[in-house]
Design a protein around this motif. Structure first.
Motif, PDB file in Angstrom:
ATOM      1  N   ARG A   1       8.488  12.913   8.765  1.00  0.00           N
ATOM      2  CA  ARG A   1       7.843  14.215   8.775  1.00  0.00           C
ATOM      3  C   ARG A   1       6.445  14.143   8.171  1.00  0.00           C
ATOM      4  NH1 ARG A   1      11.525  18.395   9.777  1.00  0.00           N
ATOM      5  NH2 ARG A   1      13.205  17.463  11.027  1.00  0.00           N
ATOM      6  N   PRO A   2       5.536  14.974   8.657  1.00  0.00           N
ATOM      7  CA  PRO A   2       4.183  14.995   8.088  1.00  0.00           C
ATOM      8  C   PRO A   2       4.234  15.345   6.603  1.00  0.00           C
ATOM      9  CG  PRO A   2       4.272  16.190  10.166  1.00  0.00           C
ATOM     10  CD  PRO A   2       5.685  15.887   9.803  1.00  0.00           C
TER      11      PRO A   2
ATOM     12  N   VAL B   1       2.001  30.293  13.359  1.00  0.00           N
ATOM     13  CA  VAL B   1       3.097  29.356  13.150  1.00  0.00           C
ATOM     14  C   VAL B   1       2.517  27.945  13.130  1.00  0.00           C
ATOM     15  CG1 VAL B   1       3.603  29.057  15.616  1.00  0.00           C
ATOM     16  CG2 VAL B   1       5.443  28.730  13.935  1.00  0.00           C
ATOM     17  N   ASN B   2       3.201  27.030  12.467  1.00  0.00           N
ATOM     18  CA  ASN B   2       2.769  25.638  12.447  1.00  0.00           C
ATOM     19  C   ASN B   2       3.430  24.882  13.590  1.00  0.00           C
ATOM     20  OD1 ASN B   2       3.361  22.629  11.282  1.00  0.00           O
ATOM     21  ND2 ASN B   2       1.394  23.407  10.582  1.00  0.00           N
ATOM     22  N   LEU B   3       2.676  24.008  14.238  1.00  0.00           N
ATOM     23  CA  LEU B   3       3.184  23.208  15.353  1.00  0.00           C
ATOM     24  C   LEU B   3       2.881  21.741  15.086  1.00  0.00           C
ATOM     25  CD1 LEU B   3       4.414  23.009  18.232  1.00  0.00           C
ATOM     26  CD2 LEU B   3       2.092  23.305  19.137  1.00  0.00           C
ATOM     27  N   GLN B   4       3.913  20.872  15.177  1.00  0.00           N
ATOM     28  CA  GLN B   4       3.755  19.443  14.940  1.00  0.00           C
ATOM     29  C   GLN B   4       4.390  18.660  16.078  1.00  0.00           C
ATOM     30  OE1 GLN B   4       2.152  18.094  12.263  1.00  0.00           O
ATOM     31  NE2 GLN B   4       1.727  20.089  11.330  1.00  0.00           N
ATOM     32  N   ASN B   5       3.645  17.676  16.573  1.00  0.00           N
ATOM     33  CA  ASN B   5       4.180  16.742  17.560  1.00  0.00           C
ATOM     34  C   ASN B   5       4.746  15.549  16.796  1.00  0.00           C
ATOM     35  OD1 ASN B   5       4.716  14.876  19.550  1.00  0.00           O
ATOM     36  ND2 ASN B   5       2.789  15.182  20.647  1.00  0.00           N
ATOM     37  N   LEU B   6       6.082  15.475  16.692  1.00  0.00           N
ATOM     38  CA  LEU B   6       6.742  14.470  15.863  1.00  0.00           C
ATOM     39  C   LEU B   6       7.087  13.190  16.618  1.00  0.00           C
ATOM     40  CD1 LEU B   6       9.211  16.807  13.912  1.00  0.00           C
ATOM     41  CD2 LEU B   6       6.902  16.082  13.264  1.00  0.00           C
TER      42      LEU B   6
ATOM     43  N   ALA C   1       0.850  -1.182   0.000  1.00  0.00           N
ATOM     44  CA  ALA C   1       0.000   0.000   0.000  1.00  0.00           C
ATOM     45  C   ALA C   1       0.891   1.238   0.000  1.00  0.00           C
ATOM     46  CB  ALA C   1      -0.924   0.021   1.223  1.00  0.00           C
ATOM     47  N   VAL C   2       0.314   2.349  -0.401  1.00  0.00           N
ATOM     48  CA  VAL C   2       1.011   3.637  -0.394  1.00  0.00           C
ATOM     49  C   VAL C   2       0.199   4.588   0.471  1.00  0.00           C
ATOM     50  CG1 VAL C   2       1.812   5.586  -1.763  1.00  0.00           C
ATOM     51  CG2 VAL C   2       1.993   3.266  -2.676  1.00  0.00           C
ATOM     52  N   GLY C   3       0.869   5.239   1.395  1.00  0.00           N
ATOM     53  CA  GLY C   3       0.170   6.126   2.316  1.00  0.00           C
ATOM     54  C   GLY C   3       0.855   7.462   2.487  1.00  0.00           C
ATOM     55  N   THR C   4       0.232   8.312   3.282  1.00  0.00           N
ATOM     56  CA  THR C   4       0.746   9.649   3.585  1.00  0.00           C
ATOM     57  C   THR C   4       0.877   9.793   5.095  1.00  0.00           C
ATOM     58  OG1 THR C   4      -0.398  10.523   1.648  1.00  0.00           O
ATOM     59  CG2 THR C   4       0.403  12.118   3.264  1.00  0.00           C
ATOM     60  N   LEU C   5       1.994  10.356   5.529  1.00  0.00           N
ATOM     61  CA  LEU C   5       2.254  10.519   6.954  1.00  0.00           C
ATOM     62  C   LEU C   5       1.657  11.813   7.484  1.00  0.00           C
ATOM     63  CD1 LEU C   5       5.995   9.398   7.177  1.00  0.00           C
ATOM     64  CD2 LEU C   5       3.995   8.126   7.926  1.00  0.00           C
ATOM     65  N   GLN C   6       1.241  11.759   8.731  1.00  0.00           N
ATOM     66  CA  GLN C   6       0.813  12.946   9.450  1.00  0.00           C
ATOM     67  C   GLN C   6       1.198  12.778  10.914  1.00  0.00           C
ATOM     68  OE1 GLN C   6      -3.407  13.522   9.923  1.00  0.00           O
ATOM     69  NE2 GLN C   6      -3.850  11.357   9.684  1.00  0.00           N
ATOM     70  N   ALA C   7       1.413  13.903  11.591  1.00  0.00           N
ATOM     71  CA  ALA C   7       1.782  13.854  12.999  1.00  0.00           C
ATOM     72  C   ALA C   7       0.568  13.475  13.839  1.00  0.00           C
ATOM     73  CB  ALA C   7       2.340  15.199  13.450  1.00  0.00           C
ATOM     74  N   VAL C   8       0.842  12.887  15.007  1.00  0.00           N
ATOM     75  CA  VAL C   8      -0.249  12.520  15.897  1.00  0.00           C
ATOM     76  C   VAL C   8      -1.010  13.763  16.338  1.00  0.00           C
ATOM     77  CG1 VAL C   8       1.219  12.605  17.972  1.00  0.00           C
ATOM     78  CG2 VAL C   8      -0.850  11.187  17.942  1.00  0.00           C
TER      79      VAL C   8
END
Length: 374
Positions: free
Chosen positions: A265-266, A193-198, A61-68
Motif C-alpha cells: 500500500r502507498p 475521494v482518493n484513488l490509487q492504482n495498486l 536502504a529504507v524507502g517509502t512506497l507509492q502507487a504508480v
C-alpha cells in the motif's frame, strides 16, 4: 628505673606489633596459596564453527512506497453535489462517473447560446449569399462571420463547463473513503475521494554515492515490510537520479514492484536490499560471537589441550579480530579467526583469557529462562 621501664614497654610493643604483622602476612600468604591452588571453574558456553561462505553483500536502504498512479480526485468547478455514483473502497475504471454536480443553470445558458448560434449561422449564410449579388458589402459578411465565431466559442465554453460538472475517474484503480455528501456545496479543488492504482508500486529510497557503481537500471532488488513479516518482494530499479545531493552525498533511486495481490500500500515503509556481485569466499561466524568495544573487536576461540592430569580440557582464548559486513545473523571475519575454529557464541561475559569451558548444546541462560516461564 624509668629508662628500664621504657625499654620493657618498647620491647613489648614491638613484640605485639610484630606478631600482628606476622599474622597478617601469614594470612595473605595462605589466601594467595589457596587461590593459586584452587581448581579453575569450568564455564558452560555455546559454540559454533567459523565457516567459509560465498558472501553476497548487500546495499541496504529504507524507502517509502507509492502507487504508480495515485491522486485525491477533486472537482474543477464549484457546485452542489447532485449525485454520487460510487462506493468507498470499490474498484473503478478510467472514465467512470463518480460525482455529478448540479448544472441546471449552465444547461439553460447553453440552450440560449445554441439558439443564438443558430441565428448567427443563418445571418452569416444570408450575408454570404447576398455578397455574390453585391447586395451586401464584404465588411458586413466579415462582421457576420465574427459574430458566428463568438457564438460558437460561447457554446463550446458552456459545454466545457457542463462537462467539468461531471467528475470521473482519471485512471483504473481502487477508491478510498468518500469525502462528500449529497447536497454538499463543493468548492474547486476540494477532495472528493482518493484513488490509487495498486497494480504496480514504486519505492523511493537513497543510496550513498560510494555505492552508485553497484546500482543500475533494471537491476534486481528485494524488499521487506513490517506489514508482511517474512515475505520478500522482488522488483527492479526503474530510475536513478542523475544529481548527487551535495549536502548528504546521497543519490535518489526509484524501484518498481509488481503488486498483483494488492498487499503493498502507498505510504508503507520498506527495507530495500541491492545485492552486490559475489566475491571470493570469506570466513563467517555468528554475530553473537563478536564482542565490540573501543579497544578492538574480539572473539573467544575454544582450544583443546592437555591438562595437568593428562586429560584433554577446553580453554577459551581471546582473539582480536577485524570484522566486515553483517547479514542474516552472520558477520564476516577479515582476520583473527580461520575457517574451522570453534568460537564461543554465548556465555562470554564470564570468560577471561584461558578460562576452562564446557561446550553446551544450547544457551544455558535461555534454557533457564524457558524453565522459569513454564
Amino acid at each position: 628505673m624509668k629508662a628500664k621501664r621504657m625499654i620493657i614497654m618498647l620491647a613489648g610493643s614491638a613484640l605485639v606489633f610484630g606478631g600482628v604483622f606476622g599474622f597478617v602476612a601469614f594470612k595473605n600468604h595462605m589466601i594467595k596459596q589457596f587461590f593459586a591452588t584452587m581448581p579453575k571453574p569450568v564455564i558452560s558456553v555455546t559454540t559454533a564453527k567459523a565457516q567459509m561462505a560465498d558472501w553476497r553483500a548487500v546495499v541496504p536502504a529504507v524507502g517509502t512506497l507509492q502507487a504508480v498512479n495515485g491522486v485525491d480526485i477533486s472537482g474543477a468547478m464549484s457546485g452542489l453535489v447532485k449525485a454520487i455514483a460510487f462506493e468507498s473502497g470499490h474498484d473503478v475504471k478510467k472514465g467512470q462517473v463518480l460525482v455529478q454536480l448540479d448544472s441546471d443553470v449552465e444547461m439553460g445558458d447553453l440552450r440560449s447560446a445554441q439558439a443564438e448560434l443558430v441565428l448567427a449561422r443563418t445571418s452569416y449564410d444570408r450575408s454570404a449569399a447576398l455578397l455574390k449579388s453585391n447586395t451586401v458589402s464584404v465588411a458586413a459578411l466579415e462582421k457576420a462571420e465574427a459574430e458566428l465565431k463568438v457564438k460558437q466559442a460561447k457554446v463550446a465554453g458552456l459545454q466545457a463547463t457542463i462537462a467539468k460538472k461531471t467528475i470521473t475517474a482519471p485512471f483504473d484503480g481502487r477508491l478510498g473513503v468518500r469525502k462528500v455528501d449529497l447536497g454538499q456545496y463543493l468548492q474547486p479543488g476540494q477532495a472528493v475521494v482518493n484513488l490509487q492504482n495498486l497494480s504496480l508500486m514504486l519505492c523511493d529510497f537513497t543510496v550513498s554515492q560510494k555505492d552508485l557503481s553497484l546500482v543500475a537500471i533494471d537491476q534486481k532488488v528485494t524488499m521487506t515490510t513490517d506489514a508482511w513479516p517474512g515475505v520478500v518482494f522482488e522488483g527492479s530499479i526503474a530510475a536513478i537520479e542523475p544529481l548527487v545531493e551535495a549536502k548528504t552525498g546521497m543519490v535518489s533511486v526509484q524501484a518498481r514492484f509488481p503488486n498483483d495481490e494488492g498487499r503493498l500500500r502507498p505510504g508503507m515503509f520498506a527495507r530495500i536490499e541491492i545485492e552486490r556481485p559475489a566475491g571470493a569466499p570469506v570466513v563467517t561466524v555468528p554475530a553473537s560471537a563478536v564482542a565490540y568495544n573501543l579497544h578492538g573487536d574480539a572473539v573467544f576461540v575454544v582450544r583443546e589441550e592437555a591438562g595437568s592430569d593428562g586429560k584433554t580440557v577446553s580453554k577459551a582464548e581471546r582473539a582480536v579480530v577485524s570484522v566486515g559486513d553483517r547479514k542474516d545473523g552472520l558477520v564476516v571475519i577479515k582476520s583473527g579467526v580461520t575457517a574451522g575454529d570453534v568460537v564461543v557464541t554465548s556465555g562470554q561475559v564470564k570468560l577471561e583469557h584461558g578460562s576452562l569451558v564446557q561446550p553446551a548444546a544450547a544457551d544455558p541462560l535461555k534454557t533457564a529462562d524457558a524453565g522459569a516461564v513454564r
